[in-house]
Design an enzyme around this catalytic site. Structure first.
Site, PDB file in Angstrom:
ATOM      1  N   GLU A 237     -63.571  55.918 -68.212  1.00 34.85           N
ATOM      2  CA  GLU A 237     -62.352  55.883 -68.887  1.00 34.85           C
ATOM      3  C   GLU A 237     -61.750  57.361 -69.132  1.00 34.85           C
ATOM      4  O   GLU A 237     -62.540  58.083 -69.949  1.00 34.85           O
ATOM      5  CB  GLU A 237     -62.434  55.175 -70.323  1.00 34.85           C
ATOM      6  CG  GLU A 237     -62.900  53.788 -70.368  1.00 34.85           C
ATOM      7  CD  GLU A 237     -61.812  52.927 -69.859  1.00 34.85           C
ATOM      8  OE1 GLU A 237     -60.414  53.407 -69.810  1.00 34.85           O
ATOM      9  OE2 GLU A 237     -61.938  51.598 -69.379  1.00 34.85           O
TER      10      GLU A 237
ATOM     11  N   GLY B 130     -63.956  60.288 -71.396  1.00 29.28           N
ATOM     12  CA  GLY B 130     -63.683  61.606 -71.740  1.00 29.28           C
ATOM     13  C   GLY B 130     -62.758  62.210 -70.525  1.00 29.28           C
ATOM     14  O   GLY B 130     -62.163  61.348 -69.947  1.00 29.28           O
ATOM     15  N   GLY B 131     -63.115  63.435 -70.202  1.00 27.33           N
ATOM     16  CA  GLY B 131     -62.090  64.204 -69.354  1.00 27.33           C
ATOM     17  C   GLY B 131     -62.764  64.067 -67.903  1.00 27.33           C
ATOM     18  O   GLY B 131     -63.924  63.391 -67.615  1.00 27.33           O
TER      19      GLY B 131
ATOM     20  N   CYS C 260     -55.527  59.392 -75.228  1.00 27.49           N
ATOM     21  CA  CYS C 260     -55.653  59.302 -73.694  1.00 27.49           C
ATOM     22  C   CYS C 260     -54.354  58.691 -73.345  1.00 27.49           C
ATOM     23  O   CYS C 260     -53.811  58.925 -72.224  1.00 27.49           O
ATOM     24  CB  CYS C 260     -56.893  58.461 -73.343  1.00 27.49           C
ATOM     25  SG  CYS C 260     -57.071  57.138 -73.890  1.00 27.49           S
TER      26      CYS C 260
ATOM     27  N   GLY D 229     -66.259  63.503 -65.984  1.00 29.83           N
ATOM     28  CA  GLY D 229     -66.271  62.209 -65.369  1.00 29.83           C
ATOM     29  C   GLY D 229     -66.706  62.150 -63.918  1.00 29.83           C
ATOM     30  O   GLY D 229     -67.669  61.547 -63.376  1.00 29.83           O
TER      31      GLY D 229
ATOM     32  N   GLU E 256     -52.910  66.949 -68.268  1.00 31.27           N
ATOM     33  CA  GLU E 256     -52.606  66.162 -69.448  1.00 31.27           C
ATOM     34  C   GLU E 256     -52.983  67.409 -70.689  1.00 31.27           C
ATOM     35  O   GLU E 256     -53.878  68.267 -70.768  1.00 31.27           O
ATOM     36  CB  GLU E 256     -54.001  65.376 -69.528  1.00 31.27           C
ATOM     37  CG  GLU E 256     -54.275  64.498 -70.674  1.00 31.27           C
ATOM     38  CD  GLU E 256     -55.865  63.852 -70.828  1.00 31.27           C
ATOM     39  OE1 GLU E 256     -56.674  64.489 -70.530  1.00 31.27           O
ATOM     40  OE2 GLU E 256     -55.593  62.734 -71.376  1.00 31.27           O
TER      41      GLU E 256
ATOM     42  N   LYS F 194     -74.399  58.718 -77.034  1.00 27.33           N
ATOM     43  CA  LYS F 194     -74.046  60.100 -77.159  1.00 27.33           C
ATOM     44  C   LYS F 194     -72.866  60.273 -77.792  1.00 27.33           C
ATOM     45  O   LYS F 194     -71.925  60.224 -76.816  1.00 27.33           O
ATOM     46  CB  LYS F 194     -74.644  60.793 -76.059  1.00 27.33           C
ATOM     47  CG  LYS F 194     -74.850  62.309 -76.327  1.00 27.33           C
ATOM     48  CD  LYS F 194     -74.280  63.285 -75.143  1.00 27.33           C
ATOM     49  CE  LYS F 194     -72.661  63.759 -75.174  1.00 27.33           C
ATOM     50  NZ  LYS F 194     -72.248  64.401 -76.193  1.00 27.33           N
TER      51      LYS F 194
HETATM   52  P1  NAD Z   1     -65.290  65.391 -72.247  1.00 27.35           P
HETATM   53  O1  NAD Z   1     -65.126  65.028 -70.974  1.00 27.35           O
HETATM   54  O2  NAD Z   1     -65.403  66.950 -72.683  1.00 27.35           O
HETATM   55  O3  NAD Z   1     -66.545  65.006 -73.261  1.00 27.35           O
HETATM   56  C1  NAD Z   1     -66.719  63.719 -73.358  1.00 27.35           C
HETATM   57  C2  NAD Z   1     -68.065  63.315 -73.492  1.00 27.35           C
HETATM   58  O4  NAD Z   1     -68.924  63.679 -72.454  1.00 27.35           O
HETATM   59  C3  NAD Z   1     -68.837  64.225 -74.730  1.00 27.35           C
HETATM   60  O5  NAD Z   1     -69.755  63.572 -75.568  1.00 27.35           O
HETATM   61  C4  NAD Z   1     -69.398  65.318 -73.842  1.00 27.35           C
HETATM   62  O6  NAD Z   1     -70.452  66.028 -74.830  1.00 27.35           O
HETATM   63  C5  NAD Z   1     -69.854  64.688 -72.628  1.00 27.35           C
HETATM   64  N1  NAD Z   1     -69.944  65.513 -71.492  1.00 27.35           N
HETATM   65  C6  NAD Z   1     -69.234  66.575 -71.046  1.00 27.35           C
HETATM   66  N2  NAD Z   1     -69.651  67.139 -69.935  1.00 27.35           N
HETATM   67  C7  NAD Z   1     -70.641  66.184 -69.675  1.00 27.35           C
HETATM   68  C8  NAD Z   1     -71.357  65.987 -68.354  1.00 27.35           C
HETATM   69  N3  NAD Z   1     -71.235  66.879 -67.333  1.00 27.35           N
HETATM   70  N4  NAD Z   1     -72.184  65.107 -68.172  1.00 27.35           N
HETATM   71  C9  NAD Z   1     -72.359  64.133 -69.264  1.00 27.35           C
HETATM   72  N5  NAD Z   1     -71.694  64.252 -70.490  1.00 27.35           N
HETATM   73  C10 NAD Z   1     -70.709  65.267 -70.390  1.00 27.35           C
HETATM   74  O7  NAD Z   1     -63.772  64.947 -73.098  1.00 27.35           O
HETATM   75  P2  NAD Z   1     -63.488  65.145 -74.546  1.00 27.35           P
HETATM   76  O8  NAD Z   1     -62.623  66.430 -74.603  1.00 27.35           O
HETATM   77  O9  NAD Z   1     -64.297  64.766 -75.554  1.00 27.35           O
HETATM   78  O10 NAD Z   1     -62.153  64.035 -74.827  1.00 27.35           O
HETATM   79  C11 NAD Z   1     -61.042  64.021 -74.175  1.00 27.35           C
HETATM   80  C12 NAD Z   1     -60.874  63.420 -72.993  1.00 27.35           C
HETATM   81  O11 NAD Z   1     -61.204  62.197 -73.110  1.00 27.35           O
HETATM   82  C13 NAD Z   1     -59.298  63.286 -72.339  1.00 27.35           C
HETATM   83  O12 NAD Z   1     -59.098  63.675 -71.020  1.00 27.35           O
HETATM   84  C14 NAD Z   1     -58.946  62.017 -72.767  1.00 27.35           C
HETATM   85  O13 NAD Z   1     -57.839  61.557 -71.913  1.00 27.35           O
HETATM   86  C15 NAD Z   1     -60.181  61.140 -72.483  1.00 27.35           C
HETATM   87  N6  NAD Z   1     -60.078  59.880 -73.034  1.00 27.35           N
HETATM   88  C16 NAD Z   1     -59.934  58.778 -72.436  1.00 27.35           C
HETATM   89  C17 NAD Z   1     -59.652  57.550 -72.865  1.00 27.35           C
HETATM   90  C18 NAD Z   1     -59.655  56.245 -72.030  1.00 27.35           C
HETATM   91  O14 NAD Z   1     -59.853  55.328 -72.594  1.00 27.35           O
HETATM   92  N7  NAD Z   1     -59.074  56.281 -70.930  1.00 27.35           N
HETATM   93  C19 NAD Z   1     -59.866  57.664 -74.396  1.00 27.35           C
HETATM   94  C20 NAD Z   1     -60.303  58.514 -75.263  1.00 27.35           C
HETATM   95  C21 NAD Z   1     -60.351  59.909 -74.455  1.00 27.35           C
END
Ligand code: NAD
Length: 489
Positions: free
Chosen positions: A248, A226-227, A282, A231, A383, A174
């Site tokens: 992550e 993601g965030g 990130c 997470g 962040e 996804k």
């Molecule tokens: P996000 O958490 O908003 O979304 C990430 C993914 O999760 C998307 O596909 C989103 O649709 C999905 N999602 C959102 N809420 C969800 C839920 N409740 N249940 C399941 N899936 C859900 O993050 P973003 O804004 O797309 O990305 C930015 C974040 O990602 C930043 O915090 C960044 O630091 C982090 N990031 C971390 C790494 C790493 O390697 N640690 C790498 C890249 C990005």
């Protein structure tokens, strides 16, 4: 106009409710694609297909050589179409073409690396009596839900897909609802190969698709990048059937420059650390910690360089920094900058939308430098995920370490010094998953990637990144069984 579909059980199809989502060009907010917008029902269909493929299909029982071959074939297709993929990634994310080309090189390298690892994985024989064969085996976990963010859409997906498929799992990917295009294009490449239906499924859509993957009892592992908020919600949802989880998450990464550092190089890298992909990384080195003696000179040199950064569409060869990816991100960054200024930070450069007709539409931001930042300010804690450097000062090593470690995050940190003893001492004392000395940003498939503390759980890449997608099994075979006579003999 691009129209994307879902890929479930070896078939392309529209979302069950036929909904689509507009995908915007971050440079000018024009619609570049209509992406199939899946929902829970689509996720359930994909999970069912992956479950069936895993439970009854041939992929799980394929040989390491076959799986390695598949990963190599994928790498070859990625290399064949890398220009096309890079152009699509730039169109969707706004990053420069040079960055997208680097990403695509890394995507193919990830598949090649895991192809090598998979081919040589034969488990391990354990010490045991002569008539016993005791082996530790790596078996696939089962159905893996892979959820990716918008900043490195295909690269983050590759870090998950390559080890997941390589270990013999079936997957549902996804991608972020904002940036599904490269994952869709990647799936088209997969259809050129001989992969059994259900082994790989793509469901683009919003958070509810991710939530379904996290909750569903037929999913055995969920790997999420993601965030922190999403997470945490995934972690709770995954507890329903005690799924394996990999998280992550974000970072608030200190880039520490000691007074004895090579300043020319440290200044140059400080810009790279913070403004690569407009800071939407990130591991971005957004939190610059400068030792008192060099503080003013360092800030002066940065301020001199910032106006020279060429902001423009990623497709133009002279562009050094593109826009940020979304309106939401644009607003969030501006409000954090405003909060910083309100709390007493000094705006040295930037802080808003660049001047000029080109920047009227789209999510453009100037590279921004905020000095006189203190650890208790919001901008030193949150962040920002945008082209913003905040500068704090420190007097000695102990203070630098206290400031650097004083964050709930623990993804990456860097130290600049010519003193090797200090470099080694500080590397050990910094509580981050990656610590660079006299460098910033390098990562590669051979080394693990992941965070301490609130930056996540588990690791991607390296041998450990493959093991995350395996269950360990102790296989014990008795070649000469005899009655024991323990009970009632
Ligand atoms: P996000 O958490 O908003 O979304 C990430 C993914 O999760 C998307 O596909 C989103 O649709 C999905 N999602 C959102 N809420 C969800 C839920 N409740 N249940 C399941 N899936 C859900 O993050 P973003 O804004 O797309 O990305 C930015 C974040 O990602 C930043 O915090 C960044 O630091 C982090 N990031 C971390 C790494 C790493 O390697 N640690 C790498 C890249 C990005």
């Amino acid at each position: 106009m691009i129209h994307t579909q879902l890929f479930i059980d070896g078939q392309w199809r529209d979302a069950a409710k036929r909904q689509t989502r507009q995908i915007l060009n971050p440079c000018d907010e024009t619609v570049i694609a209509l992406a199939a917008d899946g929902d829970r029902r689509d996720a359930q269909d994909a999970i069912a297909a992956a479950r069936a493929a895993f439970d009854t299909g041939s992929w799980r029982g394929s040989t390491p050589r076959q799986r390695s071959r598949l990963l190599l074939d994928i790498a070859q297709l990625l290399e064949r179409d890398s220009e096309d993929l890079a152009a699509l990634e730039t169109l969707n994310t706004g990053k420069t073409l040079a960055e997208s080309r680097t990403d695509m090189g890394d995507v193919a390298a990830t598949f090649r690396y895991f192809a090598g690892l998979v081919a040589t994985d034969s488990g391990q024989a354990n010490a045991a009596p002569e008539h016993i064969i005791s082996r530790t085996l790596h078996e696939p976990v089962g159905v893996c839900g892979l959820i990716t963010p918008w900043n490195y859409p295909l690269l983050q997906a590759a870090w998950k897909i390559a080890p997941a498929l390589g270990a013999g799992n079936c997957v549902v990917l996804k991608p972020s609802s904002l940036t599904p295009l490269s994952s869709w294009r990647f799936t088209q490449l997969l259809t050129e190969l001989d992969l059994p239906p259900g082994v790989f499924n793509l469901v683009s859509g919003g958070a509810e698709v991710g939530a379904e993957l996290a909750e569903h009892a037929d999913v055995d592992l969920v790997s999420f990048t993601g965030g922190a908020q999403a997470g945490a919600s995934i972690m709770r949802a995954a507890s329903g059937n005690f799924k394996r989880i990999g998280l992550e998450l974000g970072g608030k990464n200190p880039n520490i420059v000691c007074a004895d550092a090579d300043l020319d190089t440290a200044v140059d890298y400080a810009l790279n650390a913070a403004f690569f992909h407009a800071g939407q990384v990130c591991s971005a080195g957004s939190r610059l910690l400068l030792q008192q003696e060099i503080h003013d000179e360092f800030v002066r040199r940065l301020a001199e360089r910032l106006p020279r950064i060429v902001i423009g569409p990623g497709q133009l060869p002279d562009s050094q920094m593109g826009p940020v990816q979304s309106a939401q991100q644009h607003d969030k960054i501006l409000s954090l900058i405003a909060a910083g200024v309100k709390e007493g930070a000094r705006l040295v450069y930037g802080g808003g939308r660049p001047d000029g007709e080109r920047y009227r539409n789209g999510y453009w931001l100037q590279p921004t430098l905020l000095a006189d930042v203190h650890a208790d300010m919001l901008i030193a804690k949150e962040e920002i995920f945008g082209p913003v450097i905040t500068v704090e000062r420190f007097h000695d090593e102990a203070e630098a370490l206290r400031l650097a470690n004083g964050t709930p995050y623990g993804l990456a940190a860097a130290v600049w010094t010519r003193d090797l003893e200090r470099a080694s001492r500080m590397s050990r004392a910094l509580r981050f998953g990656t610590v660079w000395v006299n460098d910033y940003h390098p990562y590669f498939p051979e080394a693990p990637w992941g965070g301490f503390k609130s930056s996540g759980i588990g690791r991607e890449l390296s041998r450990i990144g493959l093991e995350e997608y395996t269950e360990l099994k102790h296989s014990y075979i008795n070649l000469a069984p005899k009655p024991m006579g323990w009970f009632g003999a």
